[in-house]
Design a protein around this motif. Structure first.
Motif, PDB file in Angstrom:
ATOM      1  N   ILE A 231       0.841  -1.197   0.000  1.00  0.00           N
ATOM      2  CA  ILE A 231       0.000   0.000   0.000  1.00  0.00           C
ATOM      3  C   ILE A 231       0.872   1.240   0.000  1.00  0.00           C
ATOM      4  CG2 ILE A 231      -1.937  -1.157   1.111  1.00  0.00           C
ATOM      5  CD1 ILE A 231      -1.056   0.097   3.742  1.00  0.00           C
ATOM      6  N   PHE A 232       0.312   2.297  -0.571  1.00  0.00           N
ATOM      7  CA  PHE A 232       0.951   3.607  -0.616  1.00  0.00           C
ATOM      8  C   PHE A 232       0.021   4.625   0.039  1.00  0.00           C
ATOM      9  CE2 PHE A 232       2.502   1.174  -4.193  1.00  0.00           C
ATOM     10  CZ  PHE A 232       3.858   1.408  -4.196  1.00  0.00           C
ATOM     11  N   SER A 233       0.597   5.686   0.555  1.00  0.00           N
ATOM     12  CA  SER A 233      -0.222   6.763   1.106  1.00  0.00           C
ATOM     13  C   SER A 233      -0.981   7.465  -0.010  1.00  0.00           C
ATOM     14  CB  SER A 233       0.656   7.762   1.860  1.00  0.00           C
ATOM     15  OG  SER A 233       1.644   8.310   0.996  1.00  0.00           O
ATOM     16  N   LYS A 234      -2.154   7.979   0.311  1.00  0.00           N
ATOM     17  CA  LYS A 234      -2.978   8.641  -0.695  1.00  0.00           C
ATOM     18  C   LYS A 234      -2.412   9.987  -1.119  1.00  0.00           C
ATOM     19  CE  LYS A 234      -7.280   6.461   0.834  1.00  0.00           C
ATOM     20  NZ  LYS A 234      -8.641   6.677   1.363  1.00  0.00           N
ATOM     21  N   ASN A 235      -1.623  10.594  -0.277  1.00  0.00           N
ATOM     22  CA  ASN A 235      -1.087  11.922  -0.567  1.00  0.00           C
ATOM     23  C   ASN A 235       0.421  11.950  -0.361  1.00  0.00           C
ATOM     24  OD1 ASN A 235      -3.669  13.471  -0.984  1.00  0.00           O
ATOM     25  ND2 ASN A 235      -3.995  12.838   1.136  1.00  0.00           N
ATOM     26  N   CYS A 236       1.060  12.856  -1.072  1.00  0.00           N
ATOM     27  CA  CYS A 236       2.452  13.222  -0.804  1.00  0.00           C
ATOM     28  C   CYS A 236       2.476  14.448   0.099  1.00  0.00           C
ATOM     29  CB  CYS A 236       3.195  13.529  -2.106  1.00  0.00           C
ATOM     30  SG  CYS A 236       3.635  12.090  -3.086  1.00  0.00           S
ATOM     31  N   VAL A 237       3.537  14.627   0.806  1.00  0.00           N
ATOM     32  CA  VAL A 237       3.711  15.814   1.651  1.00  0.00           C
ATOM     33  C   VAL A 237       5.039  16.468   1.296  1.00  0.00           C
ATOM     34  CG1 VAL A 237       2.307  14.910   3.534  1.00  0.00           C
ATOM     35  CG2 VAL A 237       4.764  14.482   3.524  1.00  0.00           C
ATOM     36  N   ILE A 238       5.095  17.761   1.478  1.00  0.00           N
ATOM     37  CA  ILE A 238       6.317  18.540   1.282  1.00  0.00           C
ATOM     38  C   ILE A 238       6.573  19.307   2.562  1.00  0.00           C
ATOM     39  CG2 ILE A 238       7.390  20.447   0.028  1.00  0.00           C
ATOM     40  CD1 ILE A 238       5.991  19.594  -2.462  1.00  0.00           C
ATOM     41  N   SER A 239       7.707  19.069   3.161  1.00  0.00           N
ATOM     42  CA  SER A 239       8.121  19.774   4.372  1.00  0.00           C
ATOM     43  C   SER A 239       9.641  19.717   4.456  1.00  0.00           C
ATOM     44  CB  SER A 239       7.472  19.158   5.619  1.00  0.00           C
ATOM     45  OG  SER A 239       7.832  17.789   5.726  1.00  0.00           O
ATOM     46  N   ARG A 240      10.166  20.333   5.499  1.00  0.00           N
ATOM     47  CA  ARG A 240      11.620  20.391   5.662  1.00  0.00           C
ATOM     48  C   ARG A 240      12.087  19.219   6.513  1.00  0.00           C
ATOM     49  NH1 ARG A 240      13.714  26.421   6.822  1.00  0.00           N
ATOM     50  NH2 ARG A 240      15.598  25.417   6.063  1.00  0.00           N
ATOM     51  N   ARG A 241      13.192  18.622   6.080  1.00  0.00           N
ATOM     52  CA  ARG A 241      13.844  17.560   6.819  1.00  0.00           C
ATOM     53  C   ARG A 241      15.348  17.786   6.720  1.00  0.00           C
ATOM     54  NH1 ARG A 241      12.901  11.132   5.810  1.00  0.00           N
ATOM     55  NH2 ARG A 241      11.006  11.562   7.033  1.00  0.00           N
ATOM     56  N   ASP A 242      15.991  17.897   7.883  1.00  0.00           N
ATOM     57  CA  ASP A 242      17.425  18.194   7.941  1.00  0.00           C
ATOM     58  C   ASP A 242      17.756  19.474   7.172  1.00  0.00           C
ATOM     59  OD1 ASP A 242      17.896  15.926   9.459  1.00  0.00           O
ATOM     60  OD2 ASP A 242      18.206  14.673   7.695  1.00  0.00           O
ATOM     61  N   GLU A 243      16.875  20.493   7.368  1.00  0.00           N
ATOM     62  CA  GLU A 243      17.046  21.814   6.753  1.00  0.00           C
ATOM     63  C   GLU A 243      16.993  21.772   5.225  1.00  0.00           C
ATOM     64  OE1 GLU A 243      20.556  23.604   8.231  1.00  0.00           O
ATOM     65  OE2 GLU A 243      19.840  23.730  10.312  1.00  0.00           O
ATOM     66  N   LYS A 244      16.359  20.745   4.684  1.00  0.00           N
ATOM     67  CA  LYS A 244      16.190  20.631   3.237  1.00  0.00           C
ATOM     68  C   LYS A 244      14.720  20.390   2.938  1.00  0.00           C
ATOM     69  CE  LYS A 244      20.770  18.603   2.506  1.00  0.00           C
ATOM     70  NZ  LYS A 244      21.502  17.398   2.013  1.00  0.00           N
ATOM     71  N   LEU A 245      14.245  21.026   1.887  1.00  0.00           N
ATOM     72  CA  LEU A 245      12.869  20.829   1.472  1.00  0.00           C
ATOM     73  C   LEU A 245      12.758  19.479   0.772  1.00  0.00           C
ATOM     74  CD1 LEU A 245      10.363  22.648   1.765  1.00  0.00           C
ATOM     75  CD2 LEU A 245      10.655  23.294  -0.626  1.00  0.00           C
ATOM     76  N   CYS A 246      11.820  18.646   1.231  1.00  0.00           N
ATOM     77  CA  CYS A 246      11.713  17.270   0.736  1.00  0.00           C
ATOM     78  C   CYS A 246      10.272  16.949   0.370  1.00  0.00           C
ATOM     79  CB  CYS A 246      12.202  16.269   1.796  1.00  0.00           C
ATOM     80  SG  CYS A 246      13.926  16.488   2.292  1.00  0.00           S
ATOM     81  N   LEU A 247      10.135  16.111  -0.635  1.00  0.00           N
ATOM     82  CA  LEU A 247       8.841  15.532  -1.019  1.00  0.00           C
ATOM     83  C   LEU A 247       8.819  14.102  -0.509  1.00  0.00           C
ATOM     84  CD1 LEU A 247       6.862  15.960  -4.234  1.00  0.00           C
ATOM     85  CD2 LEU A 247       7.436  13.638  -3.581  1.00  0.00           C
ATOM     86  N   MET A 248       7.796  13.752   0.265  1.00  0.00           N
ATOM     87  CA  MET A 248       7.766  12.456   0.944  1.00  0.00           C
ATOM     88  C   MET A 248       6.415  11.779   0.747  1.00  0.00           C
ATOM     89  SD  MET A 248       9.646  13.584   4.486  1.00  0.00           S
ATOM     90  CE  MET A 248       8.777  15.155   4.515  1.00  0.00           C
ATOM     91  N   PHE A 249       6.453  10.463   0.720  1.00  0.00           N
ATOM     92  CA  PHE A 249       5.252   9.628   0.736  1.00  0.00           C
ATOM     93  C   PHE A 249       5.572   8.371   1.525  1.00  0.00           C
ATOM     94  CE2 PHE A 249       7.662   8.661  -3.056  1.00  0.00           C
ATOM     95  CZ  PHE A 249       7.707   7.281  -3.083  1.00  0.00           C
ATOM     96  N   ARG A 250       4.544   7.629   1.870  1.00  0.00           N
ATOM     97  CA  ARG A 250       4.719   6.464   2.730  1.00  0.00           C
ATOM     98  C   ARG A 250       4.299   5.196   2.001  1.00  0.00           C
ATOM     99  NH1 ARG A 250       2.012   6.903   8.516  1.00  0.00           N
ATOM    100  NH2 ARG A 250       3.974   7.879   9.118  1.00  0.00           N
ATOM    101  N   VAL A 251       5.037   4.107   2.233  1.00  0.00           N
ATOM    102  CA  VAL A 251       4.753   2.809   1.634  1.00  0.00           C
ATOM    103  C   VAL A 251       4.811   1.767   2.735  1.00  0.00           C
ATOM    104  CG1 VAL A 251       7.180   2.496   1.032  1.00  0.00           C
ATOM    105  CG2 VAL A 251       5.450   1.162  -0.154  1.00  0.00           C
TER     106      VAL A 251
END
Length: 432
Positions: A231-251
């Motif tokens: 399964i995959f998450s229905k949405n992606c999120v964009i936030s900062r991680r380690d002072e870097k802007l990241c696009l993330m999703f969950r599997v």
């Protein structure tokens, strides 16, 4: 009650009940929801006039216009043709194929790729056609030799015993190909063509058995259903991680038997126009999910948050939260792995499984982060899949990663300049 207390009790969805100060003019909440009022009429309007109730038809029309003009409804009405659906099905139909004989050259794959209803139809027809064809040949041989005319004659030397009609010839064909042999019908040594036909049917029957049973084995052992438990998450999120802007999703993986050598990759599907004016529809570009660092290889025991760092090589480098709403693209995520060899699923052992999903621009949440779904209970880690889709809002700048990098470089430059000025001032104070 006082006028101020009455004014605070209003409904934001009804423009006739909006609070207003004394002497102020009344304007609609949405400029597109009501007709424009001439300036002359507005100038003659009294300062505090009672609201005249509009007819019911006009109110429903205004309410409908307000709902249609809302951004939420506009986003819901906008329909996008997805390249890949959320369940991983590719929305591409192949047409006008001239050389269809290429499919017949690879008949094994063609049969395996058929839907189950057509596959079962081909499976049954292969046997039925051969039974009927050889049964017809047996009947024609018995009729040509005179076995049908001498039915019941004990002195007649028949080619095939007890074959005196088409039904009996069909039964003999089924018994011969399936090696049933009830004993009442058999080929004798009185004719050579009967022996040749029996040998030919045995060879053809063995070939059909090998092809059909092999196709059936491969079709039921293909691990396509295994992808439904990935399964995959229905949405992606964009936030900062380690002072870097990241696009993330969950599997995540719902089974206890894990994927071996699981790898994940992502493609960006977006149309663009080159500098020469060439239009490239559905251009595919790679999204780096840690290929250079090995983070794309997963040990998928618990749900993993896959991260794409938005850097200079990322296609989202100069994309902000505002420009994200105006873009039109699709992110294809592909998860591949080998099905673990276990005793209860030995058929699918060692086969590669692939799960796919996609995210459009309206399925990306800017300034959010996934909630943790793991906890420690009784000496073991527990995964709560009810929190798999949950996100929470975090403080994230609405500017692009490029602008964040420029601001960071500007701050470092200002800090170094201030530090150099401070040292120069100290040197001037210590100078004699």
């Amino acid at each position: 009650p006082s006028h101020s207390s009455v004014a605070t009790q209003h409904h934001p969805g009804d423009p006739s009940r909006c609070p207003r100060e004394a002497g102020a003019r009344r304007y609609p909440l949405h400029g597109l929801s009501v007709p424009s009022v001439p300036a002359s009429a507005r100038g003659k309007a009294p300062a505090r006039s009672t609201a005249v109730p509009a007819p019911e038809g006009l109110q429903s029309r205004r309410r409908k216009l307000r709902e249609e003009d809302g951004p939420v409804v506009q986003a819901g009405k906008r329909q996008r043709q997805r390249y890949v659906t959320k369940v991983g099905k590719c929305q591409v139909n192949l047409g006008n194929i001239q050389e269809k004989k290429r499919f017949l050259s690879d008949i094994f794959t063609t049969i395996v790729d058929l839907k189950y209803r057509w596959f079962l139809f081909v499976f049954m027809m292969c046997y039925l056609v051969t039974w009927v064809v050889f049964g017809t040949v047996y009947f024609f041989d018995a009729w040509a030799r005179g076995d049908v005319r001498h039915r019941g004659d004990p002195e007649w030397r028949a080619c095939i015993e007890n074959v005196d009609g088409f039904v009996s010839a069909l039964l003999f064909s089924v018994e011969s190909q399936r090696t049933i042999g009830y004993g009442s019908r058999m080929v004798t040594a009185n004719c050579a063509e009967g022996v040749i036909l029996l040998m030919a049917q045995s060879i053809v029957g063995s070939m059909i058995d090998a092809l059909m049973v092999g196709c059936m084995f491969v079709k039921i052992s293909r691990p396509k259903k295994r992808a439904q438990t990935l399964i995959f998450s229905k949405n992606c999120v964009i936030s900062r991680r380690d002072e870097k802007l990241c696009l993330m999703f969950r599997v995540g993986d719902l089974r206890d038997s894990h994927m071996v050598d699981a790898k994940i990759r992502a493609k960006l599907i977006k149309s663009r126009q080159t500098a020469e004016g060439e239009f490239i529809p559905l251009e595919q570009s790679e999204l780096n999910l840690g290929y250079d660092t090995g983070e794309d290889r997963l040990f998928l025991v618990e749900p993993q948050i896959i991260c794409h760092v938005i850097n200079r090589r990322s296609p989202f480098w100069d994309m902000s939260a505002e420009s994200l709403r105006r873009e039109q693209f699709e992110i294809i995520v592909i998860l591949e792995g080998i099905v673990e060899a276990t005793g209860d699923r030995c058929l699918a052992a060692g086969m590669t499984c692939q799960a796919r999903t996609s995210y459009t621009e309206d399925e990306i949440l800017w300034g959010y982060r996934f909630e943790p779904c793991m906890s420690l209970e009784k000496g073991a880690f527990r995964v709560d899949y009810s929190r798999f889709e949950m996100t929470f809002e975090v403080q994230t700048p609405a500017v692009s990663a490029k602008e964040l990098q420029e601001l960071k470089e500007l701050e470092q430059q200002e800090r170094s300049t201030a530090l150099s000025l401070y040292w120069d001032h100290l040197l001037q104070l210590r100078a004699p």
